[in-house]
Scaffold this active site. Structure first.
Site, mmCIF file in Angstrom:
data_model
loop_
_atom_site.group_PDB
_atom_site.id
_atom_site.type_symbol
_atom_site.label_atom_id
_atom_site.label_comp_id
_atom_site.label_asym_id
_atom_site.label_seq_id
_atom_site.Cartn_x
_atom_site.Cartn_y
_atom_site.Cartn_z
ATOM 1 N N LEU A 181 -3.319 0.944 2.383
ATOM 2 C CA LEU A 181 -4.456 1.063 1.482
ATOM 3 C C LEU A 181 -3.949 0.845 0.064
ATOM 4 O O LEU A 181 -2.797 1.189 -0.251
ATOM 5 C CB LEU A 181 -5.100 2.458 1.590
ATOM 6 C CG LEU A 181 -5.762 2.835 2.909
ATOM 7 C CD1 LEU A 181 -6.233 4.291 2.854
ATOM 8 C CD2 LEU A 181 -6.926 1.922 3.232
ATOM 9 N N ASP A 182 -4.782 0.287 -0.794
ATOM 10 C CA ASP A 182 -4.399 0.138 -2.190
ATOM 11 C C ASP A 182 -4.076 1.507 -2.785
ATOM 12 O O ASP A 182 -4.588 2.541 -2.331
ATOM 13 C CB ASP A 182 -5.524 -0.510 -2.998
ATOM 14 C CG ASP A 182 -5.777 -1.952 -2.590
ATOM 15 O OD1 ASP A 182 -4.839 -2.599 -2.096
ATOM 16 O OD2 ASP A 182 -6.914 -2.419 -2.767
ATOM 17 N N LYS A 183 -3.274 1.503 -3.823
ATOM 18 C CA LYS A 183 -2.865 2.745 -4.470
ATOM 19 C C LYS A 183 -4.065 3.631 -4.792
ATOM 20 O O LYS A 183 -4.046 4.838 -4.525
ATOM 21 C CB LYS A 183 -2.091 2.420 -5.752
ATOM 22 C CG LYS A 183 -1.765 3.639 -6.601
ATOM 23 C CD LYS A 183 -1.092 3.248 -7.908
ATOM 24 C CE LYS A 183 -0.849 4.464 -8.792
ATOM 25 N NZ LYS A 183 -0.225 4.094 -10.084
#
Length: 358
Positions: A181-183
């Site tokens: 998942l993106d940050k």
């Protein structure tokens, strides 16, 4: 590798390259090693390698010769050594990896620890585990937590936390992480606890046998059409290489991408949608929502701006469903929206059924 020399496990040099461990830096008899290089070593126990270039490799790029001569280490690690100035060619620092070598040349390599090689260290952190058995676990990742070590984030990542939490994680590539998942995206991620489960999960994700659904809060009124399907290829934005974009595959490289969106709640300025991924491209939901004219709240990269206390993109992986790769039992897991998204929804009076009923 820091502080020790390669012993019996050292891989043999490739045919045509003569490799040997060099003497310690305290040996002053080597006149080809200048004092500035010695100052950069960081101690006499750093392992050294020498590669004598034979006729077979005459005229080849230095970085390719290095990769063949020290083949037991990853290319990315060797590239980092090159970038850090840890490779000498005939007694001088190799500044251009593309430089051609000639028969009789001597490459000398300091097998120093790089930021990347030191990144895979355990770090104790509070991870919210929503499911766990002998083969896998599912965590609820908070916004702000980077998944993999990378430039700018070599420590404090999910991988570091997994290594500290689970002894098995050290025996699995990437600590068992099979997707990311993106940050600044929160929500559910599955992690393998052994290699066979990891291989099975990777195949399942590639075959789209893992269902992933997200809650997203976006700008603007959604309109009357409650369900929308976006089937539009995604590639690097030709006008801004830091972004992704919907692209014309006849003009730009990219990959097919499909997302389904279902309206859950909204007002004249905000929309809550359920997003169902059918592919897993970089920033897919963010790009597809922006292409519809509905950038996510606080997603500055794609045209959103902060509202309702949200300072990060309003995206949360709330549902993860798949067949357990070992027991074959169906797993369906949910994670309620985190506090920042829930507070924004309350502020705007946007009500919807709880995630497990969607």
């Amino acid at each position: 590798m820091a502080g020790q020399r390669k012993q019996a496990s050292q891989a043999p040099a490739q045919q045509g390259l003569v490799s040997s461990e060099a003497q310690n830096m305290t040996d002053t008899t080597d006149q080809n090693w200048d004092e500035s290089a010695e100052d950069a070593i960081g101690g006499p126990e750093v392992e050294q390698r020498e590669l004598n270039v034979t006729a077979e490799f005459h005229g080849q790029r230095a970085d390719k010769v290095l990769a063949q001569g020290v083949s037991e280490f990853s290319r990315s690690y060797l590239q980092q050594l090159l970038a850090d100035g840890a490779v000498m060619l005939n007694g001088k620092r190799l500044l251009k990896p593309s430089a051609k070598v000639a028969v009789g040349d001597l490459l000398r390599v300091e097998m120093r620890p790089t930021q990347q090689s030191m990144a895979f260290q355990p770090e104790v952190m509070d991870l919210q585990v929503v499911y766990e058995d002998d083969d896998l676990l599912v965590i609820n990742k908070p916004a702000g937590l980077v998944v993999h070590p990378a430039p700018g984030n070599w420590t404090g990542t999910l991988l570091n936390g997994l290594l500290a939490r689970d002894e098995k994680a050290r025996q699995v590539p990437r600590a068992g992480i099979v997707h990311r998942l993106d940050k600044d995206t929160s929500g559910l991620m599955v992690v393998a606890r052994n290699r066979s489960t990891m291989d099975a999960l990777i195949k399942m994700i590639a075959a789209r046998d893992v269902s992933r659904q997200y809650l997203a809060i976006a700008h603007k009124d959604w309109g009357a059409r409650k369900h929308r399907e976006v089937n539009a290829p995604i590639g690097r934005d030709p006008r801004n290489r830091l972004r992704m974009a919907v692209v014309d595959l006849n003009l730009h490289p990219g990959k097919q991408a499909r997302t389904d969106f279902d309206w859950l709640a909204g007002d004249a300025s905000h929309t809550l949608v359920r997003c169902t991924l059918h592919t897993g491209r970089t920033h897919q939901i963010r790009v597809h929502m922006a292409s519809l004219g509905h950038p996510l709240i606080a997603d500055a990269l794609y045209g959103g701006h902060p509202e309702g206390g949200l300072e990060r993109q309003a995206l949360h992986a709330f549902r993860l469903a798949f067949e357990h790769p070992v027991s074959q039992k169906p797993l369906v897991l949910y994670a309620q929206p985190p506090q920042d998204m829930a507070a924004a929804l309350d502020l705007w009076g946007l009500r919807y059924n709880p995630p497990e009923s969607l």
